[in-house]
Motif scaffolding. Sequence first.
Motif, PDB file in Angstrom:
ATOM      1  N   ASP A 187     -46.103  17.322  48.430  1.00  0.00           N
ATOM      2  CA  ASP A 187     -45.239  16.224  48.900  1.00  0.00           C
ATOM      3  C   ASP A 187     -44.773  15.356  47.726  1.00  0.00           C
ATOM      4  O   ASP A 187     -43.629  14.910  47.691  1.00  0.00           O
ATOM      5  CB  ASP A 187     -45.936  15.391  49.991  1.00  0.00           C
ATOM      6  CG  ASP A 187     -47.317  14.898  49.598  1.00  0.00           C
ATOM      7  OD1 ASP A 187     -47.794  15.239  48.488  1.00  0.00           O
ATOM      8  OD2 ASP A 187     -47.921  14.162  50.399  1.00  0.00           O
ATOM      9  N   TYR A 188     -45.656  15.177  46.754  1.00  0.00           N
ATOM     10  CA  TYR A 188     -45.273  14.415  45.562  1.00  0.00           C
ATOM     11  C   TYR A 188     -44.156  15.134  44.808  1.00  0.00           C
ATOM     12  O   TYR A 188     -43.184  14.511  44.338  1.00  0.00           O
ATOM     13  CB  TYR A 188     -46.490  14.221  44.653  1.00  0.00           C
ATOM     14  CG  TYR A 188     -46.236  13.336  43.457  1.00  0.00           C
ATOM     15  CD1 TYR A 188     -46.499  11.970  43.514  1.00  0.00           C
ATOM     16  CD2 TYR A 188     -45.721  13.869  42.277  1.00  0.00           C
ATOM     17  CE1 TYR A 188     -46.261  11.157  42.423  1.00  0.00           C
ATOM     18  CE2 TYR A 188     -45.483  13.056  41.178  1.00  0.00           C
ATOM     19  CZ  TYR A 188     -45.749  11.705  41.256  1.00  0.00           C
ATOM     20  OH  TYR A 188     -45.508  10.895  40.175  1.00  0.00           O
ATOM     21  N   LEU A 189     -44.262  16.454  44.705  1.00  0.00           N
ATOM     22  CA  LEU A 189     -43.268  17.233  43.953  1.00  0.00           C
ATOM     23  C   LEU A 189     -41.902  17.204  44.635  1.00  0.00           C
ATOM     24  O   LEU A 189     -40.871  17.117  43.963  1.00  0.00           O
ATOM     25  CB  LEU A 189     -43.741  18.684  43.799  1.00  0.00           C
ATOM     26  CG  LEU A 189     -44.969  18.875  42.911  1.00  0.00           C
ATOM     27  CD1 LEU A 189     -45.431  20.329  42.969  1.00  0.00           C
ATOM     28  CD2 LEU A 189     -44.680  18.459  41.465  1.00  0.00           C
ATOM     29  N   VAL A 190     -41.877  17.275  45.975  1.00  0.00           N
ATOM     30  CA  VAL A 190     -40.591  17.229  46.687  1.00  0.00           C
ATOM     31  C   VAL A 190     -39.901  15.893  46.425  1.00  0.00           C
ATOM     32  O   VAL A 190     -38.701  15.838  46.151  1.00  0.00           O
ATOM     33  CB  VAL A 190     -40.795  17.476  48.190  1.00  0.00           C
ATOM     34  CG1 VAL A 190     -39.506  17.187  48.967  1.00  0.00           C
ATOM     35  CG2 VAL A 190     -41.242  18.916  48.444  1.00  0.00           C
ATOM     36  N   GLU A 191     -40.659  14.825  46.473  1.00  0.00           N
ATOM     37  CA  GLU A 191     -40.074  13.512  46.184  1.00  0.00           C
ATOM     38  C   GLU A 191     -39.590  13.434  44.734  1.00  0.00           C
ATOM     39  O   GLU A 191     -38.454  13.024  44.470  1.00  0.00           O
ATOM     40  CB  GLU A 191     -41.109  12.406  46.433  1.00  0.00           C
ATOM     41  CG  GLU A 191     -40.596  11.007  46.106  1.00  0.00           C
ATOM     42  CD  GLU A 191     -41.662   9.932  46.321  1.00  0.00           C
ATOM     43  OE1 GLU A 191     -41.549   9.185  47.304  1.00  0.00           O
ATOM     44  OE2 GLU A 191     -42.602   9.861  45.507  1.00  0.00           O
ATOM     45  N   TYR A 192     -40.419  13.881  43.825  1.00  0.00           N
ATOM     46  CA  TYR A 192     -40.125  13.758  42.394  1.00  0.00           C
ATOM     47  C   TYR A 192     -38.909  14.595  42.008  1.00  0.00           C
ATOM     48  O   TYR A 192     -38.009  14.138  41.297  1.00  0.00           O
ATOM     49  CB  TYR A 192     -41.358  14.192  41.594  1.00  0.00           C
ATOM     50  CG  TYR A 192     -41.266  13.954  40.115  1.00  0.00           C
ATOM     51  CD1 TYR A 192     -41.620  12.736  39.568  1.00  0.00           C
ATOM     52  CD2 TYR A 192     -40.841  14.971  39.253  1.00  0.00           C
ATOM     53  CE1 TYR A 192     -41.550  12.515  38.205  1.00  0.00           C
ATOM     54  CE2 TYR A 192     -40.762  14.763  37.888  1.00  0.00           C
ATOM     55  CZ  TYR A 192     -41.125  13.533  37.371  1.00  0.00           C
ATOM     56  OH  TYR A 192     -41.049  13.325  36.022  1.00  0.00           O
ATOM     57  N   ILE A 193     -38.871  15.843  42.498  1.00  0.00           N
ATOM     58  CA  ILE A 193     -37.779  16.749  42.101  1.00  0.00           C
ATOM     59  C   ILE A 193     -36.484  16.378  42.812  1.00  0.00           C
ATOM     60  O   ILE A 193     -35.410  16.398  42.205  1.00  0.00           O
ATOM     61  CB  ILE A 193     -38.184  18.211  42.375  1.00  0.00           C
ATOM     62  CG1 ILE A 193     -39.380  18.604  41.503  1.00  0.00           C
ATOM     63  CG2 ILE A 193     -37.000  19.154  42.127  1.00  0.00           C
ATOM     64  CD1 ILE A 193     -40.042  19.909  41.895  1.00  0.00           C
TER      65      ILE A 193
END
Length: 262
Positions: free
Chosen positions: A204-210
């Motif tokens: 979930d962190y990666l989806v937000e970050y990317i």
Amino acid sequence: MDRLFRISYQGAVQHAVERAGALYPVSGDIFGTHTLGAAIPGGLNATGLRVLAPVTPSKIICVGLNYKDHAAETGMTLPSEPLLFLKPPTAVIGPGDPIRLPPGVGRVDHEAELALVIGRRAHRVPRARAWDYVLGLTCLNDVTAREMQNTESQFTRCKGFDTFAPVGPSIVTGLNGEPRDVQAWVNGQRRQASNTRHLIFPIDYLVEYISFVMTLEPGDIISTGTPEGIGPLVSGDTVTVKVEGVGELSNPVMNEYVGVIL
Ligand code: MG
């Protein structure tokens, strides 16, 4: 929980859903409105049926050094933010397709990874809504020309060769971010073994970050990084990425001969 395949069958390339042991061809858009046809007799074992990479992404976003143990084995310091790089869509191959070792590049390594496939166009998605944009999970082998990587600060060349992104065998829907074992096996021997609970930056962190940086399109792939245990592949090997509850992705390895144009 469904398994979404992309298949070549009776002269057509199409998606198919495996549900309760039967395989149903998909009509329409797998990311939007679609219907299921009559079950294919024999399912995945039907005569002439071939399983392809489950999607044709517009881009593959990979995360480097996302397991503490792998960062340690490469001698690199832990990142304070995700380290991103892209693999080109031309690197994608499906289960059973050969990984071709380019001539003269030295050591080429396997990297077993859990990957996710985007299901809806995603732009600046907050972490709390990230899973709404994930179609499902799959396996990815982030094949890497290691000696080349060690001579350059960018990863485009060492990770961008044709066949360096095996994906599949299917996309498993209805899953969440619960911990999963991630392993690589070469010729039946286990080479990598870890668990996604050791991810530094979770899905979930990666989806937000990317998605803050780039719009993610349906079918795009985010690969979450590899744990420790990376190792070389040589011609004649068979490498398998196993992700608990997601699947097993096997590919043979062969030399790409000098002068052969694919
Ligand atoms: Mg990797």
